[in-house]
Design a protein around this motif. Structure first.
Motif, mmCIF file in Angstrom:
data_model
loop_
_atom_site.group_PDB
_atom_site.id
_atom_site.type_symbol
_atom_site.label_atom_id
_atom_site.label_comp_id
_atom_site.label_asym_id
_atom_site.label_seq_id
_atom_site.Cartn_x
_atom_site.Cartn_y
_atom_site.Cartn_z
ATOM 1 N N VAL A 27 0.817 -1.223 0.000
ATOM 2 C CA VAL A 27 0.000 0.000 0.000
ATOM 3 C C VAL A 27 0.847 1.268 0.000
ATOM 4 C CG1 VAL A 27 -0.234 0.056 2.517
ATOM 5 C CG2 VAL A 27 -1.980 1.129 1.107
ATOM 6 N N ASN B 242 1.505 6.344 0.607
ATOM 7 C CA ASN B 242 0.512 7.184 -0.078
ATOM 8 C C ASN B 242 -0.916 6.659 0.025
ATOM 9 O OD1 ASN B 242 0.070 5.368 -2.520
ATOM 10 N ND2 ASN B 242 2.272 5.736 -2.695
ATOM 11 N N THR B 243 -1.090 5.347 0.265
ATOM 12 C CA THR B 243 -2.409 4.746 0.501
ATOM 13 C C THR B 243 -3.348 4.916 -0.687
ATOM 14 O OG1 THR B 243 -2.123 5.947 2.613
ATOM 15 C CG2 THR B 243 -3.889 4.322 2.524
ATOM 16 N N ASP C 92 1.722 -3.567 3.972
ATOM 17 C CA ASP C 92 3.076 -3.203 3.569
ATOM 18 C C ASP C 92 4.054 -3.802 4.554
ATOM 19 O OD1 ASP C 92 5.507 -1.428 2.865
ATOM 20 O OD2 ASP C 92 3.987 -0.707 1.481
ATOM 21 N N ALA D 230 0.342 5.552 6.158
ATOM 22 C CA ALA D 230 -0.919 5.134 5.535
ATOM 23 C C ALA D 230 -2.084 5.279 6.509
ATOM 24 C CB ALA D 230 -0.807 3.690 5.041
ATOM 25 N N ASN E 142 -2.961 8.887 6.802
ATOM 26 C CA ASN E 142 -3.725 9.369 5.653
ATOM 27 C C ASN E 142 -5.194 8.985 5.745
ATOM 28 O OD1 ASN E 142 -2.210 10.984 3.882
ATOM 29 N ND2 ASN E 142 -1.091 9.208 3.121
ATOM 30 N N ILE F 127 -5.556 -0.803 7.508
ATOM 31 C CA ILE F 127 -4.140 -0.863 7.142
ATOM 32 C C ILE F 127 -3.434 -1.879 8.037
ATOM 33 C CG2 ILE F 127 -1.998 0.441 6.909
ATOM 34 C CD1 ILE F 127 -4.166 1.317 4.949
#
Length: 291
Positions: free
Chosen positions: A104, A107-108, A126, A135, A138, A151
């Motif tokens: 991911v 930046n997501t 990730d 992530a 974000n 995430i």
């Protein structure tokens, strides 16, 4: 570019600046075309353009990435999402969609676009703890995303799905934008060529940024995807369709050979953004996908 992609036309810089005023300091009128543009070879300009797009077109409150991390070009990333949606409609899997983004990054972007364009539930994973932290941040910057995006850290870099997909958890699809390059030198050479094409000189700055694990791995794209295909077999009853971008046309034949060996059903979806050509490789192990 996909017919549903919002970015088929030129950037509307006036609208983008209205949504995100900070972009204005990076926009100028080209003396050649007399049209507004940015210095696409400059990482700061690219970041602020993409941030403006996310705020103006995808209803984000804010979006940030640590300096030096990969800044994705939104139009191309949106194309992948739209083509997956086409695949799911063809396979009658377009309801209650849950997707998994492998790698991911900070930046997501794929979970954000999947959630904002099609209201999908998304999981991003990730191997980088710092990328995971960013992530999650974000997602939290736009609170409605908290109900749509999860995430997860992949604690073992040797694994792709194991340790991320939970027992009895099912996904409609997985997606991945694998590392393109086999080494840092290869990435640097590609950047120099890109700068040359932009008719610029100077140091080989990666205008899109990128950490090592985002840009290259031993064996490059082909070996990474081969490993993904091999490991996907263990999750054939938990995933409807596995997908990945394949940037190099010459890698397809060896990947398809491996899929044939594993008796998978697969298809290739072509994508074009301007002069850039890429493709999605999608495969499943079920006649009737499970999700």
């Amino acid at each position: 570019m996909h017919s549903n992609n919002k970015h088929k036309k030129s950037y509307d810089f006036d609208a983008l600046i209205q949504a995100y005023p900070k972009l204005s300091s990076f926009v100028f009128t080209s003396p050649l075309t007399q049209q507004k543009t940015i210095h696409f070879e400059k990482s700061d300009a690219v970041f602020h353009l993409n941030k403006a797009i996310l705020i103006a077109d995808y209803e984000l409150t804010d979006w940030r990435i640590p300096k030096g991390y990969l800044c994705p070009p939104i139009p191309g990333r949106a194309d992948y999402i739209h083509y997956i949606n086409d695949l799911l409609h063809v396979e009658k899997l377009a309801e209650n969609v849950k997707g998994l983004d492998i790698g991911v990054g900070a930046n997501t972007i794929y979970p954000i676009l999947g959630a904002q364009i099609y209201d999908w539930k998304m999981v991003g994973c990730d191997t980088s703890a710092s990328a995971i932290e960013s992530a999650k941040h974000n997602v939290g910057l736009t609170p409605p995303l908290l109900k749509k995006i999860d995430i997860r850290l992949q604690a073992d870099p040797a694994n792709i799905f194991e340790g991320v997909i939970k027992t009895d958890e099912k996904f409609t699809f997985t997606m991945c934008n694998p590392p393109f390059f086999g080494s840092e030198d290869e990435a640097t050479r590609a950047t120099k060529q890109k700068l040359k094409n932009l008719k610029k000189s100077g140091p080989a700055e990666l205008n899109f940024g990128g950490q090592a694990h985002e840009l290259w791995c031993n064996g490059g794209e082909a070996l990474f995807i081969k490993r993904m295909i091999k490991q996907s077999v263990a999750f054939k009853d938990q995933v409807g369709w596995f997908t990945t971008l394949v940037s190099k046309q010459e890698n397809l034949s060896k990947l398809k050979k491996q899929l044939d060996k594993l008796k998978a059903t697969y298809k290739t979806i072509s994508m074009e953004q301007g002069n850039k050509k890429s493709r999605i490789l999608a495969w499943t192990f079920a006649e009737a996908p499970v999700c």
